[in-house]
Design a protein around this motif. Structure first.
Motif, PDB file in Angstrom:
ATOM      1  N   THR B 104     -50.154  10.801  16.315  1.00 18.26           N
ATOM      2  CA  THR B 104     -49.664   9.991  15.242  1.00 18.26           C
ATOM      3  C   THR B 104     -48.307   9.945  14.971  1.00 18.26           C
ATOM      4  N   GLY B 105     -47.882  11.374  15.324  1.00 19.35           N
ATOM      5  CA  GLY B 105     -46.293  11.278  14.777  1.00 19.35           C
ATOM      6  C   GLY B 105     -45.462  10.658  15.778  1.00 19.35           C
ATOM      7  N   LEU B 106     -45.962  10.494  16.981  1.00 18.17           N
ATOM      8  CA  LEU B 106     -45.196   9.721  17.992  1.00 18.17           C
ATOM      9  C   LEU B 106     -44.991   8.219  17.630  1.00 18.17           C
ATOM     10  N   VAL B 107     -46.424   7.773  17.118  1.00 17.14           N
ATOM     11  CA  VAL B 107     -46.721   6.440  17.232  1.00 17.14           C
ATOM     12  C   VAL B 107     -45.580   6.153  15.925  1.00 17.14           C
ATOM     13  N   ALA B 108     -45.849   6.996  14.804  1.00 17.84           N
ATOM     14  CA  ALA B 108     -45.021   6.730  13.635  1.00 17.84           C
ATOM     15  C   ALA B 108     -43.540   7.029  13.678  1.00 17.84           C
ATOM     16  N   THR B 109     -42.888   7.878  14.407  1.00 12.77           N
ATOM     17  CA  THR B 109     -41.618   7.941  14.957  1.00 12.77           C
ATOM     18  C   THR B 109     -41.162   6.693  15.858  1.00 12.77           C
ATOM     19  N   LEU B 110     -41.923   6.224  16.615  1.00  8.13           N
ATOM     20  CA  LEU B 110     -41.267   5.298  18.039  1.00  8.13           C
ATOM     21  C   LEU B 110     -41.623   3.873  17.079  1.00  8.13           C
ATOM     22  N   ALA B 111     -42.346   3.665  16.150  1.00 12.76           N
ATOM     23  CA  ALA B 111     -42.667   2.443  15.342  1.00 12.76           C
ATOM     24  C   ALA B 111     -41.208   2.005  14.981  1.00 12.76           C
ATOM     25  N   SER B 112     -40.455   3.084  14.384  1.00 19.70           N
ATOM     26  CA  SER B 112     -39.133   2.795  13.803  1.00 19.70           C
ATOM     27  C   SER B 112     -37.880   2.678  14.701  1.00 19.70           C
ATOM     28  N   ASN B 114     -35.546   1.579  17.856  1.00 19.67           N
ATOM     29  CA  ASN B 114     -35.077   0.438  18.286  1.00 19.67           C
ATOM     30  C   ASN B 114     -35.030   0.554  20.018  1.00 19.67           C
ATOM     31  N   GLY B 115     -35.180   1.780  20.513  1.00 20.40           N
ATOM     32  CA  GLY B 115     -34.946   1.789  21.878  1.00 20.40           C
ATOM     33  C   GLY B 115     -36.173   1.157  22.662  1.00 20.40           C
ATOM     34  N   LEU B 116     -37.331   1.084  21.910  1.00 17.44           N
ATOM     35  CA  LEU B 116     -38.341   0.280  22.903  1.00 17.44           C
ATOM     36  C   LEU B 116     -38.046  -0.990  23.128  1.00 17.44           C
ATOM     37  N   TYR B 117     -37.218  -1.780  22.524  1.00 19.67           N
ATOM     38  CA  TYR B 117     -36.957  -3.130  22.812  1.00 19.67           C
ATOM     39  C   TYR B 117     -35.863  -3.122  23.988  1.00 19.67           C
ATOM     40  N   PRO B 118     -36.012  -4.028  24.780  1.00 17.99           N
ATOM     41  CA  PRO B 118     -34.838  -3.948  26.020  1.00 17.99           C
ATOM     42  C   PRO B 118     -33.511  -4.190  25.296  1.00 17.99           C
ATOM     43  N   THR B 119     -32.642  -3.277  25.597  1.00 15.85           N
ATOM     44  CA  THR B 119     -31.301  -3.581  25.431  1.00 15.85           C
ATOM     45  C   THR B 119     -30.362  -3.385  26.674  1.00 15.85           C
ATOM     46  N   GLY B 120     -31.088  -2.977  27.581  1.00 18.51           N
ATOM     47  CA  GLY B 120     -30.227  -2.868  29.056  1.00 18.51           C
ATOM     48  C   GLY B 120     -30.053  -4.521  29.695  1.00 18.51           C
ATOM     49  N   GLN B 121     -29.216  -4.270  30.754  1.00 14.26           N
ATOM     50  CA  GLN B 121     -28.995  -5.627  31.370  1.00 14.26           C
ATOM     51  C   GLN B 121     -30.501  -6.159  32.169  1.00 14.26           C
ATOM     52  N   ALA B 122     -30.370  -7.239  31.931  1.00 16.60           N
ATOM     53  CA  ALA B 122     -31.783  -7.833  32.375  1.00 16.60           C
ATOM     54  C   ALA B 122     -31.538  -8.806  33.464  1.00 16.60           C
ATOM     55  N   VAL B 123     -32.486  -8.902  34.528  1.00 18.72           N
ATOM     56  CA  VAL B 123     -32.179  -9.653  35.629  1.00 18.72           C
ATOM     57  C   VAL B 123     -32.492 -10.893  35.188  1.00 18.72           C
TER      58      VAL B 123
END
Lengths: 118, 173, 410
Positions: B104-112, B114-123
């Motif tokens: 639950t803690g992880l889900v709560a933390t990760l929900a907020s 930004n790193g989950l969304y792709p920010t790196g260079q995409a092909v």
């Protein structure tokens, strides 16, 4: 594309279903007369002894390790091979360097005797 | 519920169940085979994400190579092939509670985060275009350095593996 | 579009219209068609085995100066049907201590893994299960399912010979997978796609002319992947009392052989698809039915060579087999990959003739150099002396020389 995989999934189900049905039919048709001697585990000329799991040599593990390395290597090369037609010589040379490093790995394993079946 | 969702739910259920069986199976061989089923489930998930290449790679590397490696190592370590003791102890509910809280803690933390969304260079290109990926791998402006480093990494892995395995064997020459 | 030009598309459209006419949504009609198609293809492949078993027994019989099956029906063609009748009424003997699920799953998975290959192979221009964009990797991945079946059979049987044989077999299969993966890169490279139908369509020149050595490596390696003679250590009767299938009986035992026969035909089909132009031939694009005929002719030739090899070569020893793979085929296939990739970029592609000749010359050179290297290695290798060179012979040489003079034969 998803349709392709749907077909593969259906094909998987069918290709496991057909042999299973055949086995079930054969199970119904065949006689069922088990007895302890018939059902004993096979052994060359004597009664079965010991466990069925004998210990293996490390050689199997080594082959599997070397295989793993080359498996991963080839997977890197497949996308490159798909794009081969549109590449210049320079791009091809980069991939060749990749292969040569791996050939060196093979040579190392060979020299160290990891490829010997002893 | 669409057909894709249905397939996803079934696959996710099977994958999770197989993962639980992997850690709770009594025989190590069974654990290894449950792991194979769990990894197959992950491959199906990749296929559902329209990533054919990674679905096949998942099967090739994880089922074809790593699972077989694990099965071979099970055969090498004969003494622990079967575990007789109970699989859970008296405090299992505490562990379950802790795991749930952590989740639950992880889900709560990760929900907020930004790193989950792709920010790196995409092909660039269509996700199904394997050629674009291949071109990016050897493009000097793309990922050529990681590509060559991967080769060196594989070399290092092989050297290390051969060294360790042959040392156990008693040293060659 | 008439029926005879392309029966497959004709039937497909007819069935689709029928289903939609019944009020089925188009998506569900597609799913039903997938099921029908997969069922038809799977059944056809399994029925083909009936014919293949007869064919192989007949051909091997002729090679060994026997008649082969000749009692049931004309040329014994119904022999396999009689065998099926027998094998279906055999008892399943399940030994004590087997792992029930794994023991029974193994033969099913073994056949299923071979059938799965048929999902991606194009039989004509229009008749194929699916032109998957990762088909080549899919083929290798499915082959690994077959390895899993061998492990399941060996481990589930609870017999030490089965376990030993299964693990030896898997060591063989994974080892030979390395050159297999590397050689398959070349058709992908030439075609620029991993879909098998795309690969066939790209073969205006058969790829065997562009990469003869690689084609040869692929052929050898795929025989090893099937586990056929001379690589049939998987079923080593002499050392491991038959191998991983020792505890199986009846149809479960038979299924391992069904998988074997079907797999042998399938690799011939794959070879024809990847290197011999698949369904390509004169008129195959206008009349897709012709493509099927061409493909079958090519496949039959390759399949006949596979049978011929089985009937004429002795079995390798396991260390020889591993050496052949790791010390010859793997480095050779990687070298061929490097040389072909480089040369194909350097050669001018406009006159096709130059490209083909360049590739063939390069391959012949590689073979010549390889031959010299192998000769050197062979001469340097110390040979263990197991007996004195002069041994007693059954017929002393002086008597035979006298008989030569009189001209009589003995």
């Amino acid at each position: 594309m998803l349709a392709d995989w749907l077909y593969i999934g259906i094909f998987l189900i069918i290709s496991l279903f057909l042999p299973s049905v055949a086995l079930i039919v054969a199970g119904i048709l065949g006689p069922k007369k088990p007895n302890p001697v018939k059902n004993s585990t096979y052994e060359c000329g004597v009664e079965t002894f010991g466990e069925s799991l004998t210990q293996f040599k490390v050689q199997y593990y080594l082959y599997a390790l070397v295989f793993l390395v080359f498996d991963v290597e080839a997977i890197f090369l497949y996308p490159w091979a798909v794009a081969y037609q549109v590449q210049t010589v320079f791009y091809v040379v980069e991939a060749i360097i990749f292969v040569l490093i791996l050939l060196f790995a093979l040579w190392y394993a060979w020299r160290k005797g990891a490829l010997e079946w002893v | 519920m669409s057909g894709t969702q249905f397939i996803f739910l079934v696959t996710a259920g099977v994958t999770l169940a197989a993962a639980v069986m992997t850690v709770s199976a009594r025989k190590m061989m069974h654990a290894a085979l449950w792991l194979v089923l769990a990894l197959t489930g992950v491959a199906v998930l990749f296929a559902l994400l329209r990533s054919s290449f990674f679905a096949v790679v998942q099967v090739l590397v994880y089922i074809g190579a790593i699972a077989i490696l694990i099965i071979f190592s099970v055969m090498l370590t004969r003494r622990v092939v079967q575990e007789q003791r109970p699989r859970v102890n008296r405090l299992w509910w505490v562990a379950a509670l802790l795991a749930l809280m952590l989740f639950t803690g992880l889900v709560a933390t990760l929900a907020s985060w930004n790193g989950l969304y792709p920010t790196g260079q995409a092909v660039a290109g269509h996700p199904e275009d394997i050629g674009a990926l291949g071109l990016a791998l050897v493009d000097p402006a793309g990922f050529v350095i990681p590509f060559e480093v991967a080769s060196l990494l594989l070399l290092a892995a092989l050297v290390g593996a051969v060294f360790i395995a042959l040392e156990r064997k008693g040293g060659m020459q | 579009m008439s029926f005879w030009v392309d029966p497959y598309r004709f039937l497909l459209e007819w069935l689709r219209n029928l289903l939609i006419g019944w009020g089925l949504p188009a998506d569900w009609a597609q799913v039903v068609l997938f099921f029908v198609g997969a069922f038809a293809l799977g059944t056809a492949a399994l029925l083909l085995v009936v014919f293949l078993i007869w064919l192989e027994r007949k051909v091997v019989g002729r090679i060994q100066d026997r008649l082969g099956p000749n009692r049931v029906g004309p040329w014994g063609i119904f022999q396999t049907i009689a065998d099926i009748g027998k094998i279906f009424t055999k008892e399943f003997i399940t030994p004590v201590g087997v792992d029930w699920l794994l023991y029974n799953l193994a033969p099913v998975l073994s056949v299923g893994a071979v059938l799965m290959l048929w999902a991606v192979i194009p039989l004509t221009m229009t008749l194929y299960g699916v032109n998957l964009n990762v088909a080549v990797l899919y083929i290798i991945a499915v082959g690994e399912l077959g390895e899993m079946a061998v492990i399941l059979a060996g481990w589930g049987s609870n017999n030490k010979y089965a376990v030993l044989a299964a693990f030896r077999a898997v060591a063989q299969l994974i080892s030979y997978e390395v050159p297999l993966i590397v050689t398959l890169l070349l058709p992908v490279m030439f075609a620029g796609s991993m879909g098998l139908n795309d690969i066939v369509q790209a073969q205006s020149v058969w790829f065997i002319f562009l990469a003869p050595v690689t084609a040869l490596i692929f052929f050898i390696v795929s025989i090893a992947e099937v586990g056929r003679a001379p690589f049939d250590l998987v079923e080593a009767e002499s050392e491991l009392v038959s191998g991983f299938n020792i505890e199986y009986s009846g149809l479960k035992f038979g299924f391992f052989f069904v998988a074997d026969f079907l797999h042998a035909f399938t690799i011939a089909l794959l070879f024809a698809t990847l290197f011999l132009g698949g369904w390509r031939g004169p008129g195959a694009i206008q009349y897709p039915v012709l493509g099927f005929v061409y493909l079958m002719i090519k496949t039959s030739v390759v399949y006949f060579i596979v049978i011929l090899l089985r009937a004429s070569l002795p079995r390798f020893r396991i260390d020889q087999m591993m050496n052949l793979n790791w010390k010859l085929l793997t480095p050779l296939s990687m070298t061929m990959l490097v040389l072909t990739a480089l040369l194909d970029k350097l050669l001018p592609s406009s006159p096709l003739f130059v490209r083909i000749v360049g590739m063939v010359v390069m391959n012949v050179l590689v073979l010549l150099i390889l031959n010299q290297i192998l000769k050197l290695v062979e001469n340097r290798r110390p040979r263990p002396v197991v007996a004195p060179v002069v041994r007693p012979v059954a017929r002393p040489p002086q008597i035979s020389s006298v008989q030569n003079g009189s001209g009589t034969s003995s």
